[in-house]
Structure formats: C-alpha cells, structure tokens
Design a protein around this motif. Structure first.
Motif, PDB file in Angstrom:
ATOM      1  N   SER A 130       0.821  -1.202   0.000  1.00  0.00           N
ATOM      2  CA  SER A 130       0.000   0.000   0.000  1.00  0.00           C
ATOM      3  C   SER A 130       0.861   1.260   0.000  1.00  0.00           C
ATOM      4  O   SER A 130       1.914   1.306   0.627  1.00  0.00           O
ATOM      5  CB  SER A 130      -0.951   0.003   1.207  1.00  0.00           C
ATOM      6  OG  SER A 130      -0.256  -0.226   2.408  1.00  0.00           O
ATOM      7  N   GLY A 158       1.569   7.306   4.408  1.00  0.00           N
ATOM      8  CA  GLY A 158       1.787   6.005   5.044  1.00  0.00           C
ATOM      9  C   GLY A 158       1.682   4.912   4.004  1.00  0.00           C
ATOM     10  O   GLY A 158       1.869   5.154   2.801  1.00  0.00           O
ATOM     11  N   GLY A 159       1.391   3.718   4.482  1.00  0.00           N
ATOM     12  CA  GLY A 159       1.296   2.577   3.579  1.00  0.00           C
ATOM     13  C   GLY A 159       2.518   1.691   3.729  1.00  0.00           C
ATOM     14  O   GLY A 159       3.624   2.175   3.951  1.00  0.00           O
ATOM     15  N   TRP A 200      -6.086   4.410   5.823  1.00  0.00           N
ATOM     16  CA  TRP A 200      -6.144   3.599   7.041  1.00  0.00           C
ATOM     17  C   TRP A 200      -6.181   4.528   8.233  1.00  0.00           C
ATOM     18  O   TRP A 200      -5.501   5.565   8.238  1.00  0.00           O
ATOM     19  CB  TRP A 200      -4.922   2.681   7.121  1.00  0.00           C
ATOM     20  CG  TRP A 200      -4.841   1.911   8.408  1.00  0.00           C
ATOM     21  CD1 TRP A 200      -5.502   0.759   8.714  1.00  0.00           C
ATOM     22  CD2 TRP A 200      -4.057   2.236   9.569  1.00  0.00           C
ATOM     23  NE1 TRP A 200      -5.181   0.353   9.993  1.00  0.00           N
ATOM     24  CE2 TRP A 200      -4.305   1.238  10.534  1.00  0.00           C
ATOM     25  CE3 TRP A 200      -3.176   3.277   9.875  1.00  0.00           C
ATOM     26  CZ2 TRP A 200      -3.690   1.248  11.790  1.00  0.00           C
ATOM     27  CZ3 TRP A 200      -2.576   3.295  11.127  1.00  0.00           C
ATOM     28  CH2 TRP A 200      -2.836   2.279  12.065  1.00  0.00           C
ATOM     29  N   THR A 233     -10.378   0.882   7.428  1.00  0.00           N
ATOM     30  CA  THR A 233      -9.494   0.510   6.318  1.00  0.00           C
ATOM     31  C   THR A 233     -10.318   0.712   5.065  1.00  0.00           C
ATOM     32  O   THR A 233     -11.302   0.017   4.841  1.00  0.00           O
ATOM     33  CB  THR A 233      -9.072  -0.968   6.389  1.00  0.00           C
ATOM     34  OG1 THR A 233      -8.368  -1.185   7.610  1.00  0.00           O
ATOM     35  CG2 THR A 233      -8.158  -1.337   5.235  1.00  0.00           C
ATOM     36  N   ASN A 269       2.366  -5.872   3.080  1.00  0.00           N
ATOM     37  CA  ASN A 269       0.994  -6.037   3.546  1.00  0.00           C
ATOM     38  C   ASN A 269      -0.014  -5.419   2.585  1.00  0.00           C
ATOM     39  O   ASN A 269      -0.121  -4.199   2.482  1.00  0.00           O
ATOM     40  CB  ASN A 269       0.900  -5.376   4.931  1.00  0.00           C
ATOM     41  CG  ASN A 269      -0.495  -5.406   5.468  1.00  0.00           C
ATOM     42  OD1 ASN A 269      -1.299  -6.267   5.092  1.00  0.00           O
ATOM     43  ND2 ASN A 269      -0.791  -4.469   6.350  1.00  0.00           N
ATOM     44  N   ILE A 270      -0.734  -6.289   1.886  1.00  0.00           N
ATOM     45  CA  ILE A 270      -1.804  -5.890   0.960  1.00  0.00           C
ATOM     46  C   ILE A 270      -2.610  -7.156   0.670  1.00  0.00           C
ATOM     47  O   ILE A 270      -2.203  -8.238   1.074  1.00  0.00           O
ATOM     48  CB  ILE A 270      -1.214  -5.224  -0.329  1.00  0.00           C
ATOM     49  CG1 ILE A 270      -2.249  -4.445  -1.115  1.00  0.00           C
ATOM     50  CG2 ILE A 270      -0.527  -6.254  -1.226  1.00  0.00           C
ATOM     51  CD1 ILE A 270      -2.769  -3.220  -0.426  1.00  0.00           C
ATOM     52  N   MET A 289      -1.230  -9.208   7.579  1.00  0.00           N
ATOM     53  CA  MET A 289      -1.811  -8.728   8.829  1.00  0.00           C
ATOM     54  C   MET A 289      -3.104  -9.469   9.147  1.00  0.00           C
ATOM     55  O   MET A 289      -3.618 -10.223   8.314  1.00  0.00           O
ATOM     56  CB  MET A 289      -2.062  -7.219   8.758  1.00  0.00           C
ATOM     57  CG  MET A 289      -3.180  -6.847   7.824  1.00  0.00           C
ATOM     58  SD  MET A 289      -3.473  -5.074   7.773  1.00  0.00           S
ATOM     59  CE  MET A 289      -4.042  -4.746   9.426  1.00  0.00           C
ATOM     60  N   PRO A 292       4.199   4.478  16.472  1.00  0.00           N
ATOM     61  CA  PRO A 292       4.839   3.242  15.985  1.00  0.00           C
ATOM     62  C   PRO A 292       4.339   2.771  14.619  1.00  0.00           C
ATOM     63  O   PRO A 292       4.837   1.775  14.104  1.00  0.00           O
ATOM     64  CB  PRO A 292       4.465   2.195  17.043  1.00  0.00           C
ATOM     65  CG  PRO A 292       3.640   2.886  18.073  1.00  0.00           C
ATOM     66  CD  PRO A 292       3.214   4.206  17.533  1.00  0.00           C
ATOM     67  N   THR A 293       3.389   3.455  14.017  1.00  0.00           N
ATOM     68  CA  THR A 293       2.842   2.999  12.723  1.00  0.00           C
ATOM     69  C   THR A 293       3.968   2.848  11.701  1.00  0.00           C
ATOM     70  O   THR A 293       4.743   3.780  11.487  1.00  0.00           O
ATOM     71  CB  THR A 293       1.814   4.014  12.188  1.00  0.00           C
ATOM     72  OG1 THR A 293       0.861   4.264  13.200  1.00  0.00           O
ATOM     73  CG2 THR A 293       1.144   3.497  10.931  1.00  0.00           C
ATOM     74  N   GLY A 294       4.019   1.700  11.076  1.00  0.00           N
ATOM     75  CA  GLY A 294       5.003   1.478  10.020  1.00  0.00           C
ATOM     76  C   GLY A 294       6.295   0.848  10.501  1.00  0.00           C
ATOM     77  O   GLY A 294       7.179   0.540   9.694  1.00  0.00           O
ATOM     78  N   GLY A 314       6.849  -2.123  11.594  1.00  0.00           N
ATOM     79  CA  GLY A 314       7.013  -3.464  11.033  1.00  0.00           C
ATOM     80  C   GLY A 314       7.475  -3.424   9.582  1.00  0.00           C
ATOM     81  O   GLY A 314       8.353  -4.182   9.167  1.00  0.00           O
TER      82      GLY A 314
HETATM   83  P1  AMP Z   1       2.655  -1.452  10.548  1.00  0.00           P
HETATM   84  O1  AMP Z   1       2.536  -0.449  11.676  1.00  0.00           O
HETATM   85  O2  AMP Z   1       4.051  -1.842  10.233  1.00  0.00           O
HETATM   86  O3  AMP Z   1       1.728  -2.593  10.735  1.00  0.00           O
HETATM   87  O4  AMP Z   1       2.154  -0.701   9.215  1.00  0.00           O
HETATM   88  C1  AMP Z   1       1.116   0.239   9.186  1.00  0.00           C
HETATM   89  C2  AMP Z   1       0.886   0.684   7.761  1.00  0.00           C
HETATM   90  O5  AMP Z   1       0.195  -0.343   7.073  1.00  0.00           O
HETATM   91  C3  AMP Z   1       0.021   1.933   7.659  1.00  0.00           C
HETATM   92  O6  AMP Z   1       0.753   2.924   6.985  1.00  0.00           O
HETATM   93  C4  AMP Z   1      -1.197   1.542   6.833  1.00  0.00           C
HETATM   94  O7  AMP Z   1      -1.491   2.438   5.793  1.00  0.00           O
HETATM   95  C5  AMP Z   1      -0.823   0.198   6.267  1.00  0.00           C
HETATM   96  N1  AMP Z   1      -1.955  -0.692   6.343  1.00  0.00           N
HETATM   97  C6  AMP Z   1      -2.805  -0.842   7.385  1.00  0.00           C
HETATM   98  N2  AMP Z   1      -3.740  -1.757   7.099  1.00  0.00           N
HETATM   99  C7  AMP Z   1      -3.462  -2.192   5.841  1.00  0.00           C
HETATM  100  C8  AMP Z   1      -4.067  -3.143   4.960  1.00  0.00           C
HETATM  101  N3  AMP Z   1      -5.169  -3.811   5.325  1.00  0.00           N
HETATM  102  N4  AMP Z   1      -3.498  -3.359   3.768  1.00  0.00           N
HETATM  103  C9  AMP Z   1      -2.403  -2.682   3.424  1.00  0.00           C
HETATM  104  N5  AMP Z   1      -1.808  -1.773   4.168  1.00  0.00           N
HETATM  105  C10 AMP Z   1      -2.319  -1.516   5.377  1.00  0.00           C
END
Ligand code: AMP
Length: 302
Positions: free
Chosen positions: A8, A26-27, A80, A96, A122-123, A146, A229-231, A233
């Motif tokens: 994403s 993000g993504g 998201w 989402t 993650n997609i 995820m 912490p978003t992103g 991972g």
């Molecule tokens: P993380 O914190 O490493 O799990 O990653 C978070 C990122 O994943 C965010 O920037 C979201 O935009 C993206 N994200 C969240 N849910 C999804 C999903 N269902 N599919 C793809 N990307 C996602």
C-alpha cells in the motif's frame, strides 16, 4: 540488485494518547522503501488515487525510490485509520478503506520482471500472488501480512505463502494464522505452510528469527520516546531486505546473513516510531544508524 515491492501507498489518520494526525503519508510500501534506504534500488508497484499529492510521490522519488510502478487511478487513495492505546503498542484499526486498491491489477513496468528480490508487503494476498507470478526468478521472496487478510482472505493467503521463502508476522498474527499459542510452535506451523524461514515481530520487545537450522532473538533498540509506531514493522522489513540484497543473499544461503539482517532490520525500524508518518525515517543518518547498531550488538553480546 533490485528489490521489487508491492504494497500500500496510503494516507493514514493516526491517533496516539498524545496527538492526532490526519491523512499523512503512510502505507506498507512507503515505510518499507524509505527504510530500505537510497542505495537499495527499491521499485514500487502500487496505485494511488487522484487525491494523492504529487509532493508525496516526489518525496519517495527524492529518496531514491523508483516510483515508475505507482499508477494513478480515478478515485480515493487507500486510507487507514488507527488509534493507539495508552501503552503505545496495542492499536485499534478504526477504518481501512481500500479505495483504488479495490480494483487494482498490478502492472509490472518493462525491465522490472527480472528483479532479484521481491517483497510482498501487507496488501490483499491476491495482489501479492499476481506480482509473485509476474517476476521471473527472484533470488528471495519475502512476505508480510496482517490480521485483516488472515481473517478475511485466508485461502488466498495460504496459496501465496506456498511460494514464499521468508514470512514476517507479528506475534498475534502468528497465533491467529496457526492457532498455536507458543511462538516456537507457531513458527514451525508457518514453516509447514511453505516459507523456510519465519520472523516473528514483537514490537518493543524485539523480533524472533526461526531459520533453517538456527534461532535468534534480537531485542528492540530502547528509545527514550515513542511518538507513533505505525510502520515500524514495514520499516523492519525494509532494513532486513536491504541488508540481504546488499550481500547478494538468496534462499540457498545459510542462516548467518539472515541473522545479520535481523539486526539491520531492528536498527531501521527503530527510527520509525520517533515521529509521525515517515518523518523518523527521513531524519535517519548513516552515523546514527551505525551508532544504534553498535549499541544493539553490545546489548546482545556483552
Ligand atoms: P505497521 O505499523 O508496520 O503494521 O504498518 C502500518 C501501515 O500499514 C500503515 O501505513 C497503513 O497504511 C498500512 N496498512 C494498514 N492496514 C493495511 C491493509 N489492510 N493493507 C495494506 N496496508 C495496510
């Protein structure tokens, strides 16, 4: 060596106990490619909507990310939204909204089919599978996913997992996927689904590696302050895969370079939570990364 990533490219609305940010960059593919770094030769396959700011694409390009595989389609960009609990670890997904990803069929630009490394970020697993099928003979295929996809598209996920060399999951996802409570048992069960190597991320508690014939636990870098912490991972994945690509490592290599990549992934991930969106990754300098790596190794082996 080139790393092709499908994932994403999104706008995130994030709420932490301290602050809230609306529609910031993000993504999974954005965090991954910025964390992999300008030397990693990352090629992104994704779609954005007509609401996506040209400046955000330009930012990725300015950091050496090849954005020729990011197409623009009429409609809304992936959005998201999540809210962190008081510990800054547990988070609830509030929304989402796939937007243009709902009808996306990945088109791999000419010349990208021979990419040596493939990161299925993650997609939706059907998109991951399409890209996997389109890349000729990658040296290494790494996948992240995820809970949403484990719960709603399980069959498609199991299908794509059969062609994957390394899978990255967080601890709750590993349990959800396998039904095992013990993480060691969960890793073994994941291996039976296809991937020979399994990484289980445990957020601020570090990450576990289950290799061909070794295991490793790497602690997280201890940060004085966590902002968002978003992103983290996806950033771990960027540092992990950039490390393997730099060393020319393929699936037939022994565990040693994968263990080294666990440390590089941990260091890359540590920059992400220090600011909102991709800001922490943008502020990383080579000397700061080197310092953190030394500190981390010292913390592991006194
Ligand atoms: P993380 O914190 O490493 O799990 O990653 C978070 C990122 O994943 C965010 O920037 C979201 O935009 C993206 N994200 C969240 N849910 C999804 C999903 N269902 N599919 C793809 N990307 C996602």
């Amino acid at each position: 060596m080139a790393i092709l990533v499908v994932g994403s490219v999104a706008y995130d609305t994030v709420e932490t106990p301290c602050d809230r940010r609306e529609r910031q960059l993000g993504g999974s593919a954005s965090f991954f490619s910025l964390a992999a770094g300008p030397e990693a030769n990352v090629r992104v396959v994704a779609v954005v909507g007509d609401d996506f700011a040209p400046a955000d694409l330009a930012l990725l390009a300015s950091r050496g990310v090849d954005i020729a595989g990011i197409v623009r389609a009429p409609g809304a960009s992936f959005h998201w939204s999540g809210r962190y609990r008081d510990d800054f670890v547990e988070r609830d997904t509030l929304e989402t909204s796939l937007g243009v990803f709902a009808d996306f069929r990945p088109a791999i630009p000419a010349g990208w089919h021979d990419s040596e490394y493939l990161f299925l970020a993650n997609i939706h697993p059907a998109l991951q599978a399409e890209v996997l099928a389109a890349v000729a003979r990658p040296r290494l295929v790494v996948l992240d996913t995820m809970n949403l996809w484990i719960e709603t598209t399980r069959a498609a996920l199991l299908d794509v997992l059969r062609g994957v060399d390394v899978v990255l999951l967080n601890d709750s996802e590993a349990r959800l996927l396998t039904g095992e409570r013990s993480l060691a048992a969960a890793a073994e069960a994941v291996r039976e689904l296809g991937p020979e190597r399994v990484v289980i991320k445990k957020g601020e508690h570090g990450a576990l590696f289950f290799g061909r014939d070794s295991r490793l636990a790497v602690p997280a870098v201890l940060l004085p302050e966590v902002v968002d912490p978003t992103g983290a991972g996806d950033s771990f994945a960027g540092g992990f895969l950039a490390s393997l690509a730099r060393a020319g490592v393929g699936r037939d290599h022994p565990d040693a370079p994968f263990r080294a990549a666990m440390v590089d992934g941990t260091v890359a991930a540590s920059f992400c939570p220090e600011a909102f969106s991709v800001e922490g990754l943008l502020q990383r300098t080579p000397s700061a990364a080197e310092r953190r790596k030394k500190e981390l190794l010292a913390a592991m082996i006194p």
